[in-house]
Design a protein around this motif. Structure first.
Motif, PDB file in Angstrom:
ATOM      1  N   PHE A   1       0.772  -1.325   0.147  1.00  0.00           N
ATOM      2  CA  PHE A   1       0.143   0.143   0.330  1.00  0.00           C
ATOM      3  C   PHE A   1       0.942   1.510   0.033  1.00  0.00           C
ATOM      4  N   MET A   2       0.548   2.228  -1.039  1.00  0.00           N
ATOM      5  CA  MET A   2       1.136   3.248  -0.656  1.00  0.00           C
ATOM      6  C   MET A   2       0.766   4.814  -0.674  1.00  0.00           C
ATOM      7  N   LEU A   3       1.080   5.398   0.509  1.00  0.00           N
ATOM      8  CA  LEU A   3      -0.138   6.280   0.959  1.00  0.00           C
ATOM      9  C   LEU A   3       0.529   7.942   1.057  1.00  0.00           C
ATOM     10  N   SER A   4      -0.560   8.774  -0.023  1.00  0.00           N
ATOM     11  CA  SER A   4       0.383   9.920  -0.054  1.00  0.00           C
ATOM     12  C   SER A   4      -0.624  10.987   0.038  1.00  0.00           C
ATOM     13  N   ALA A   5      -0.701  12.424  -0.095  1.00  0.00           N
ATOM     14  CA  ALA A   5      -1.314  13.832  -0.057  1.00  0.00           C
ATOM     15  C   ALA A   5      -1.667  14.135  -1.570  1.00  0.00           C
ATOM     16  N   THR A   6      -0.838  13.736  -2.249  1.00  0.00           N
ATOM     17  CA  THR A   6      -0.709  14.038  -3.587  1.00  0.00           C
ATOM     18  C   THR A   6      -0.411  13.239  -4.430  1.00  0.00           C
ATOM     19  N   LEU A   7      -1.084  12.886  -5.685  1.00  0.00           N
ATOM     20  CA  LEU A   7      -0.273  12.055  -6.571  1.00  0.00           C
ATOM     21  C   LEU A   7       0.469  12.749  -7.680  1.00  0.00           C
ATOM     22  N   ARG A   8       0.611  14.543  -7.802  1.00  0.00           N
ATOM     23  CA  ARG A   8       1.168  15.212  -7.991  1.00  0.00           C
ATOM     24  C   ARG A   8       2.622  15.135  -8.343  1.00  0.00           C
ATOM     25  N   HIS A   9       3.703  15.013  -6.789  1.00  0.00           N
ATOM     26  CA  HIS A   9       4.607  14.555  -7.000  1.00  0.00           C
ATOM     27  C   HIS A   9       5.716  13.954  -8.321  1.00  0.00           C
ATOM     28  N   GLU A  10       6.620  14.613  -7.522  1.00  0.00           N
ATOM     29  CA  GLU A  10       7.208  14.493  -9.463  1.00  0.00           C
ATOM     30  C   GLU A  10       7.889  12.430  -9.273  1.00  0.00           C
ATOM     31  N   GLY A  11       7.639  12.106  -7.930  1.00  0.00           N
ATOM     32  CA  GLY A  11       8.367  10.764  -8.069  1.00  0.00           C
ATOM     33  C   GLY A  11       7.701   9.623  -7.827  1.00  0.00           C
ATOM     34  N   ILE A  12       6.410   9.831  -6.925  1.00  0.00           N
ATOM     35  CA  ILE A  12       5.298   9.525  -7.002  1.00  0.00           C
ATOM     36  C   ILE A  12       5.214   7.910  -7.664  1.00  0.00           C
ATOM     37  N   GLY A  13       4.982   8.975  -8.856  1.00  0.00           N
ATOM     38  CA  GLY A  13       4.271   7.726  -9.922  1.00  0.00           C
ATOM     39  C   GLY A  13       6.088   6.896 -10.418  1.00  0.00           C
ATOM     40  N   ARG A  14       6.780   7.363 -10.300  1.00  0.00           N
ATOM     41  CA  ARG A  14       8.395   6.551 -10.886  1.00  0.00           C
ATOM     42  C   ARG A  14       7.876   5.334  -9.001  1.00  0.00           C
ATOM     43  N   ILE A  15       7.960   5.221  -8.185  1.00  0.00           N
ATOM     44  CA  ILE A  15       8.096   4.956  -6.540  1.00  0.00           C
ATOM     45  C   ILE A  15       6.641   4.029  -7.023  1.00  0.00           C
ATOM     46  N   ALA A  16       5.474   4.385  -7.620  1.00  0.00           N
ATOM     47  CA  ALA A  16       4.924   3.717  -7.739  1.00  0.00           C
ATOM     48  C   ALA A  16       4.537   2.405  -8.456  1.00  0.00           C
ATOM     49  N   ARG A  17       5.338   2.635  -9.655  1.00  0.00           N
ATOM     50  CA  ARG A  17       5.455   1.491 -10.800  1.00  0.00           C
ATOM     51  C   ARG A  17       6.527   0.731 -10.557  1.00  0.00           C
ATOM     52  N   ALA A  18       7.703   1.143  -9.722  1.00  0.00           N
ATOM     53  CA  ALA A  18       8.691   0.272  -9.144  1.00  0.00           C
ATOM     54  C   ALA A  18       8.431  -0.933  -7.626  1.00  0.00           C
ATOM     55  N   MET A  19       6.953  -0.693  -7.488  1.00  0.00           N
ATOM     56  CA  MET A  19       6.835  -0.967  -6.361  1.00  0.00           C
ATOM     57  C   MET A  19       5.700  -2.015  -6.049  1.00  0.00           C
ATOM     58  N   LEU A  20       4.557  -0.935  -6.507  1.00  0.00           N
ATOM     59  CA  LEU A  20       3.332  -1.657  -6.778  1.00  0.00           C
ATOM     60  C   LEU A  20       2.566  -2.730  -7.974  1.00  0.00           C
ATOM     61  N   ARG A  21       1.953  -3.649  -7.833  1.00  0.00           N
ATOM     62  CA  ARG A  21       1.640  -4.429  -8.868  1.00  0.00           C
ATOM     63  C   ARG A  21       0.292  -4.455  -9.444  1.00  0.00           C
ATOM     64  N   GLU A  22      -0.277  -3.529 -10.462  1.00  0.00           N
ATOM     65  CA  GLU A  22      -0.871  -3.395 -10.749  1.00  0.00           C
ATOM     66  C   GLU A  22      -2.102  -2.856  -9.837  1.00  0.00           C
ATOM     67  N   PRO A  23      -1.656  -1.734  -8.673  1.00  0.00           N
ATOM     68  CA  PRO A  23      -2.084  -1.659  -8.235  1.00  0.00           C
ATOM     69  C   PRO A  23      -3.728  -0.787  -7.914  1.00  0.00           C
ATOM     70  N   GLU A  24      -5.146  -0.559  -7.316  1.00  0.00           N
ATOM     71  CA  GLU A  24      -5.713  -0.139  -7.341  1.00  0.00           C
ATOM     72  C   GLU A  24      -5.768   1.781  -7.080  1.00  0.00           C
ATOM     73  N   VAL A  25      -5.686   2.177  -7.636  1.00  0.00           N
ATOM     74  CA  VAL A  25      -5.980   3.626  -7.659  1.00  0.00           C
ATOM     75  C   VAL A  25      -6.930   4.204  -6.688  1.00  0.00           C
ATOM     76  N   ILE A  26      -6.687   5.564  -5.412  1.00  0.00           N
ATOM     77  CA  ILE A  26      -8.422   5.645  -4.183  1.00  0.00           C
ATOM     78  C   ILE A  26      -7.577   7.317  -4.079  1.00  0.00           C
ATOM     79  N   THR A  27      -8.512   7.907  -5.060  1.00  0.00           N
ATOM     80  CA  THR A  27      -8.354   9.593  -4.710  1.00  0.00           C
ATOM     81  C   THR A  27      -9.988   9.970  -4.042  1.00  0.00           C
ATOM     82  N   THR A  28      -9.501  10.951  -2.829  1.00  0.00           N
ATOM     83  CA  THR A  28     -10.486  11.493  -2.419  1.00  0.00           C
ATOM     84  C   THR A  28     -10.322  13.047  -2.497  1.00  0.00           C
ATOM     85  N   HIS A  29     -10.298  13.851  -1.470  1.00  0.00           N
ATOM     86  CA  HIS A  29     -10.240  14.783  -1.129  1.00  0.00           C
ATOM     87  C   HIS A  29      -8.683  15.420  -1.413  1.00  0.00           C
TER      88      HIS A  29
END
Length: 457
Positions: free
Chosen positions: A181-209
């Motif tokens: 599970f990876m949790l953050s306050a923003t998906l716009r962080h430049e490194g979040i996408g890279r970390i997610a691709r390297a560490m998560l397998r076909e993740p479900e993406v949840i965005t609330t407020h």
């Protein structure tokens, strides 16, 4: 039943003890996905209930699965700061005390010998900061080969703090057949996408407020200030006249924490301070004093922006404006939690105006302008660019250079010398007059405006 899920009876007892009966939005969305074995990437704001959103399914699955013989740690929660680690540990311990599960805490400030003893007991769940966990991995005291769950809480903050290499090292030692599970306050962080691709397998993406959404329960204001001396007077006035149970004052430098601590102690009681150079015992003492009400005003750097678990924090003052929009969001997120109202006031000097504007653009909302009549300063905001009609209507002729001036003077002398000849030749034939002026498509010379700058992080 919680969120229409039949949790273990002991976990439901823990929820009852915390007076939690209704799931938050992020909990309702994440719980079924986590229990179904999915990797999940979550973007949710501070105070949205993310901690229970991952602790509840992890504990439920650990209780339902038999551990392998002599299994080491089965679940790891990594967080960026000691304060957040202790907050998560406290929540996890409340539920673990009702079950046979054990929880361990690894952060800087505690002795390695003590922490190694904790790890030898093979706690099912470990809460840790990245740096201290890496130290234990290198010493051989931490074993992650049996890891079933990896949780990266506030991954954006860990990247901002330079923990990307530590995070990669931890993942390289972890069981590859884990759930992440990876949790953050923003998906716009430049490194979040890279970390997610390297560490998560076909993740479900949840965005609330997201951080761009308006903080419904937080009133955001800004007061203009001339300099730090003016800010000092504004700060004393606000602490004396605002209504609050507890207040937190954010600054950007540790030395400023100490200066304000000494300054405010001459005006008020109940002052405490928190910064990265303090020992863990000192930090714990400050936090306990706030929780018990022995202190009610905290001066802190951004070390307290995340993981500060103190009820009644209803006033936030940004003495120094946060350097980034995300940090501003986490600062003001210390108030207005769990449906309670809060007030966030930013003191803005001239050099912070552009930064304030960039934060407003990031949040897509404006801070409410406020003045304190008896402490009104000279700074009234940036001057607006105004183009006069004369400046906009025509271009200035370039000044003649030395060669042009000499040529003109030479021509004048020649004209004087040969004036008699001109009379003999007669008048010069007339030329057609120039009836037009070179302009742009709008009939005006272009006006160049400077773009407003933004402070670098």
């Amino acid at each position: 039943m919680f969120a229409n899920i039949e949790f273990n009876a002991r976990l439901l007892t823990g929820l009852e003890q915390l007076n939690i009966s209704t799931p938050t939005e992020v909990q309702e969305l994440m719980l079924p996905l986590a229990l179904a074995g999915k990797d999940v990437q979550v973007c949710a704001e501070t105070g949205s209930g993310k901690t229970l959103a991952y602790l509840l399914p992890v504990m439920e699955l650990l209780l339902n699965r038999a551990a392998a013989p002599n299994a080491a740690t089965r679940a790891l929660v990594m967080v960026p700061t000691r304060e957040l680690a202790r907050q998560v540990f406290k929540t996890a311990q409340q539920f673990a005390d009702l079950t046979h599960l054990n929880v361990g805490l690894l952060t800087g400030g505690d002795e390695f010998k003590y922490q190694a003893a904790v790890l030898r007991k093979n706690p099912e769940i470990i809460i840790s900061t990245p740096g201290r966990l890496v130290d234990h991995i290198k010493r051989g005291s931490a074993e992650l080969k049996d890891l079933e769950f990896l949780i990266l809480d506030e991954a954006d903050r860990m990247l901002d703090m330079g923990f990307a290499e530590d995070m990669n090292l931890v993942v390289s030692h972890a069981n590859k057949e884990r759930q992440t599970f990876m949790l953050s306050a923003t998906l716009r962080h430049e490194g979040i996408g890279r970390i997610a691709r390297a560490m998560l397998r076909e993740p479900e993406v949840i965005t609330t407020h997201t951080v761009q959404d308006q903080h419904e329960y937080i009133r955001q204001q800004r007061i203009l200030a001339d300099d730090n001396a003016h800010k000092d007077r504004l700060l004393v006035w606000l602490l004396a006249n605002e209504t609050y149970d507890k207040a937190i004052i954010f600054v950007n430098k540790r030395i400023e924490v100490q200066r304000l601590n000494e300054f405010l102690r001459r005006h008020r009681n109940g002052i405490a301070m928190l910064h990265g150079d303090m020992t863990q015992d000192e930090r714990n003492y400050v936090m306990q004093s706030l929780r018990e009400g022995k202190r009610n005003i905290l001066i802190a750097t951004d070390v307290a922006a995340r993981g500060l678990d103190v009820e009644g924090m209803d006033l936030v003052i940004n003495y120094d404006l946060a350097r980034k929009g995300d940090e501003y969001v986490h600062r003001i997120g210390r108030t207005g939690r769990a449906g309670k109202t809060g007030l966030a006031i930013s003191l803005i000097a001239a050099h912070e105006w552009n930064l304030k504007a960039s934060i407003e653009r990031y949040l897509q909302q404006l801070m409410e302008s406020r003045e304190i009549p008896e402490l009104k300063g000279n700074y009234r905001g940036p001057k607006k660019l105004k183009a006069s009609g004369k400046a906009a209507g025509a271009k200035k002729k370039p000044k003649a250079g030395k060669k042009a001036a000499a040529a003109k003077a030479s021509g004048a002398r020649a004209g004087s010398k040969n004036s008699s000849e001109k009379k003999k030749l007669g008048p010069r034939p007339s030329r057609p007059k120039n009836t037009g002026t070179l302009m742009d498509s709008e009939g005006f010379a272009p006006i160049k405006r400077k773009k407003p700058g933004a402070d670098s992080n």
